[in-house]
Scaffold this active site. Structure first.
Site, short mmCIF file in Angstrom:
data_model
loop_
_atom_site.label_atom_id
_atom_site.label_comp_id
_atom_site.label_asym_id
_atom_site.label_seq_id
_atom_site.Cartn_x
_atom_site.Cartn_y
_atom_site.Cartn_z
N ARG A 184 0.83 -1.21 0.00
CA ARG A 184 0.00 0.00 0.00
C ARG A 184 0.86 1.26 0.00
O ARG A 184 0.42 2.31 -0.42
CB ARG A 184 -0.89 0.04 1.26
CG ARG A 184 -1.98 -1.00 1.28
CD ARG A 184 -2.70 -0.99 2.63
NE ARG A 184 -3.26 0.30 2.98
CZ ARG A 184 -4.43 0.77 2.56
NH1 ARG A 184 -5.18 0.03 1.77
NH2 ARG A 184 -4.86 1.95 2.94
N ARG A 238 9.69 6.62 -2.40
CA ARG A 238 9.96 7.57 -3.48
C ARG A 238 11.40 8.07 -3.42
O ARG A 238 11.89 8.38 -2.34
CB ARG A 238 9.03 8.79 -3.34
CG ARG A 238 7.57 8.42 -3.37
CD ARG A 238 6.79 9.43 -4.18
NE ARG A 238 5.38 9.03 -4.20
CZ ARG A 238 4.51 9.41 -3.29
NH1 ARG A 238 4.87 10.22 -2.32
NH2 ARG A 238 3.27 9.01 -3.38
N ARG A 285 -8.80 -6.54 13.30
CA ARG A 285 -8.30 -5.62 14.33
C ARG A 285 -9.36 -4.57 14.58
O ARG A 285 -10.06 -4.13 13.65
CB ARG A 285 -7.01 -4.92 13.86
CG ARG A 285 -5.87 -5.85 13.59
CD ARG A 285 -5.37 -6.57 14.81
NE ARG A 285 -4.56 -5.70 15.67
CZ ARG A 285 -4.07 -6.10 16.84
NH1 ARG A 285 -4.34 -7.30 17.31
NH2 ARG A 285 -3.32 -5.26 17.54
N ARG A 290 -0.71 6.02 16.14
CA ARG A 290 -0.66 7.36 15.56
C ARG A 290 -1.55 8.32 16.35
O ARG A 290 -2.40 7.89 17.13
CB ARG A 290 -1.06 7.34 14.08
CG ARG A 290 -2.40 6.72 13.78
CD ARG A 290 -2.62 6.58 12.26
NE ARG A 290 -3.85 5.85 11.99
CZ ARG A 290 -4.28 5.50 10.77
NH1 ARG A 290 -3.56 5.80 9.70
NH2 ARG A 290 -5.41 4.85 10.61
N GLU A 348 -4.49 6.70 18.74
CA GLU A 348 -5.11 5.49 18.17
C GLU A 348 -4.37 4.24 18.64
O GLU A 348 -3.16 4.12 18.44
CB GLU A 348 -5.05 5.63 16.64
CG GLU A 348 -5.82 4.59 15.89
CD GLU A 348 -5.88 4.93 14.39
OE1 GLU A 348 -6.01 6.12 14.01
OE2 GLU A 348 -5.77 3.98 13.60
N TYR A 389 -8.81 -5.52 2.57
CA TYR A 389 -8.38 -4.19 3.02
C TYR A 389 -8.65 -3.23 1.87
O TYR A 389 -7.77 -2.97 1.05
CB TYR A 389 -6.90 -4.30 3.34
CG TYR A 389 -6.24 -3.17 4.08
CD1 TYR A 389 -6.86 -1.95 4.28
CD2 TYR A 389 -4.96 -3.35 4.58
CE1 TYR A 389 -6.21 -0.94 4.97
CE2 TYR A 389 -4.30 -2.35 5.27
CZ TYR A 389 -4.93 -1.15 5.46
OH TYR A 389 -4.27 -0.15 6.13
N ASP A 446 -9.77 0.38 0.05
CA ASP A 446 -9.91 1.83 0.16
C ASP A 446 -11.31 2.23 -0.28
O ASP A 446 -12.02 1.48 -0.95
CB ASP A 446 -8.86 2.52 -0.71
CG ASP A 446 -7.47 2.40 -0.12
OD1 ASP A 446 -7.35 2.25 1.11
OD2 ASP A 446 -6.49 2.44 -0.89
N1 UDP Z 1 2.86 1.15 8.10
C1 UDP Z 1 3.98 1.17 8.91
N2 UDP Z 1 4.43 2.37 9.36
C2 UDP Z 1 3.81 3.54 9.08
C3 UDP Z 1 2.66 3.51 8.26
C4 UDP Z 1 2.21 2.29 7.80
O1 UDP Z 1 4.55 0.13 9.21
O2 UDP Z 1 4.27 4.59 9.56
C5 UDP Z 1 2.39 -0.17 7.63
C6 UDP Z 1 1.40 -0.76 8.62
O3 UDP Z 1 1.54 -2.16 8.65
C7 UDP Z 1 0.08 -0.35 8.03
C8 UDP Z 1 0.35 -0.47 6.54
O4 UDP Z 1 1.70 -0.05 6.39
O5 UDP Z 1 -0.97 -1.15 8.47
C9 UDP Z 1 -0.56 0.36 5.64
O6 UDP Z 1 -0.48 1.71 6.02
P1 UDP Z 1 -1.64 2.76 5.71
O7 UDP Z 1 -1.12 4.11 6.05
O8 UDP Z 1 -2.14 2.52 4.35
O9 UDP Z 1 -2.73 2.31 6.82
P2 UDP Z 1 -4.20 2.85 7.17
O10 UDP Z 1 -4.18 4.35 7.15
O11 UDP Z 1 -5.13 2.21 6.17
O12 UDP Z 1 -4.38 2.30 8.57
#
Ligand code: UDP
Length: 402
Positions: free
Chosen positions: A200, A204, A276, A306, A327, A375, A377
């Site tokens: 996902r 870059r 989860r 986060r 969270e 999962y 979007d």
């Molecule tokens: N992820 C991570 N560190 C980060 C952000 C994301 O390890 O700082 C991993 C984590 O396993 C997460 C996945 O990448 O579940 C997908 O991240 P995304 O930001 O797409 O998650 P969402 O916002 O859908 O919870």
């Protein structure tokens, strides 16, 4: 280079049960029941109502929009993403046009930061992150070669999250940004998770810190709930909130569209698929507490994943007060709201059993993040809902032409 790709689960189709044979209707109105008033139920229900069918939408909760529900915080007036951050982004022009027909989207770019190992970095991992992390001043090609040196190139076909990370970013960035966060988010080792979760996120080799690289990105001016209410606002649709599904409803409808948990439809009788759930610890501040909408915490010893400062999702509004959510992620119990399908590598067999059962169900179509255990979007959910509705209409037309 990690590219963002869609979650394609083993053996779980988007539309688990597309009916081949509909009752002979000859122009008669069909009665549809949408179980769940989220994006899938709203989009499919709307289309069927527009085609003249009779649509009932139920939801066990007291609001529409599922987990993208938004509401104003009573204390600060800030628009809150009640079930966590939702940023609308898509490459699908038809989906973008669809949502824009129901609400005004304001320009919004998701820029996420990560606090880890005592510093604040820019996400997704980009040239700024790499240069800051390694204390270097590399240009794109140099950074690309440098990261390739760190990467474990013996992994040719990454299957797990960890293999994907070690192959594409190497151990140091993996440790700082992904390992701890992922253990907290998913409650298991990244060796047990599919590579698709990490896919996902892009990596870059320039300074682009836009979390998404889709052509269209924005935030609904008044939140997602009024958008979903507008989709459901049609004379052919009846919405009943705080109304759980009752199997007796099957007899009262010609077809059910199920966007609840796939295993929930079967009363979890083969066992529970892993989800989860999230807990949010709300706190308020004045002014600007963290300076951005989403700050991730990569360190394992920080218990939350986060912090979201909701006012930054509506930068066109002005509020003195601020409301924030810490969270926390944990295993989803029977009475909790499911958020993320875990899709452990060793869970495939149970999922396949439920999918086979679902395929054998007459009169029920399984849709959406929970109904197909993927999962997804928001934009993909809407695209699949549009396609499902179209397939219903095509099947009904074919049937009535006979
Ligand atoms: N992820 C991570 N560190 C980060 C952000 C994301 O390890 O700082 C991993 C984590 O396993 C997460 C996945 O990448 O579940 C997908 O991240 P995304 O930001 O797409 O998650 P969402 O916002 O859908 O919870």
């Amino acid at each position: 280079h990690l590219s963002r790709c869609r979650d394609k689960p083993a053996g779980c189709a988007a539309r688990v049960n597309m009916p081949q044979e509909w009752p002979k209707i000859g122009g008669v109105t069909m009665k549809f029941l949408m179980v769940g008033a989220g994006l899938s139920g709203a989009v499919i229900g709307r289309r069927m109502a527009e085609a003249g069918h009779d649509v009932t939408v139920i939801d066990s909760r007291n609001h529409v929009a599922g987990n993208c529900h938004t509401e104003r915080d009573p204390e600060t007036g800030v628009m809150v993403h009640v079930y966590g951050p939702h940023i609308f982004h898509t490459d699908d022009e038809a989906v973008w046009n669809y949502v824009n027909a129901f609400t005004t989207f304001m320009p919004y770019k998701n820029r996420v930061k990560s606090t880890t190992q005592g510093q604040v970095f820019s996400l997704p991992v980009n040239l700024h992150t790499i240069n800051q992390f390694f204390g270097k001043t590399m240009r794109p090609d140099e950074a690309r070669a440098f990261i390739e040196e760190q990467a474990d190139t013996s992994i040719t076909d990454p299957q797990t999250f960890e293999e994907q990370a070690l192959r594409f970013v190497g151990p140091d960035l993996y440790e700082a940004f992904f390992k701890g966060y992922t253990e907290k988010q998913w409650g298991c080792s990244p060796t047990e998770l599919p590579a698709s979760i990490l896919k996902r996120l892009p990596v870059r080799f320039n300074y682009d810190d836009n979390y998404f690289f889709h052509r269209f990105q924005g935030m609904p001016e008044h939140g997602y709930t009024p958008m979903v209410e507008a989709i459901l606002d049609h004379p052919g649709i009846t919405v009943s909130l705080s109304t759980p599904f009752d199997p007796a409803m099957k007899a009262e409808h010609d077809h059910i569209v199920w966007s609840g948990p796939l295993d929930g439809y079967f009363d979890y009788d083969l066992g529970r698929l892993g989800y989860r759930t999230l807990d949010f610890e709300r706190f308020t501040a004045s002014g600007d507490w963290q300076g951005c909408a989403v700050m991730n915490y990569g360190d394992r010893d920080v218990p939350f994943t986060r912090i979201t400062e909701h006012k930054h999702f509506s930068p066109w509004e002005s509020h003195e007060g601020s409301v924030l959510y810490r969270e926390f992620s944990r295993a989803c119990g029977p009475d909790d709201i499911p958020y993320y399908p875990i899709r452990m590598v060793d869970e495939k067999a149970l999922l396949a059993d439920y999918v086979a059962r679902a395929e054998g169900q007459d009169g029920v179509t399984f849709v959406g993040r929970l109904g197909t255990y993927r999962y997804l979007d928001m934009d993909v959910t809407i695209r699949e809902a549009m396609d499902t509705a179209q397939a219903f209409l095509t099947a009904l037309e074919r049937q009535s032409a006979l």
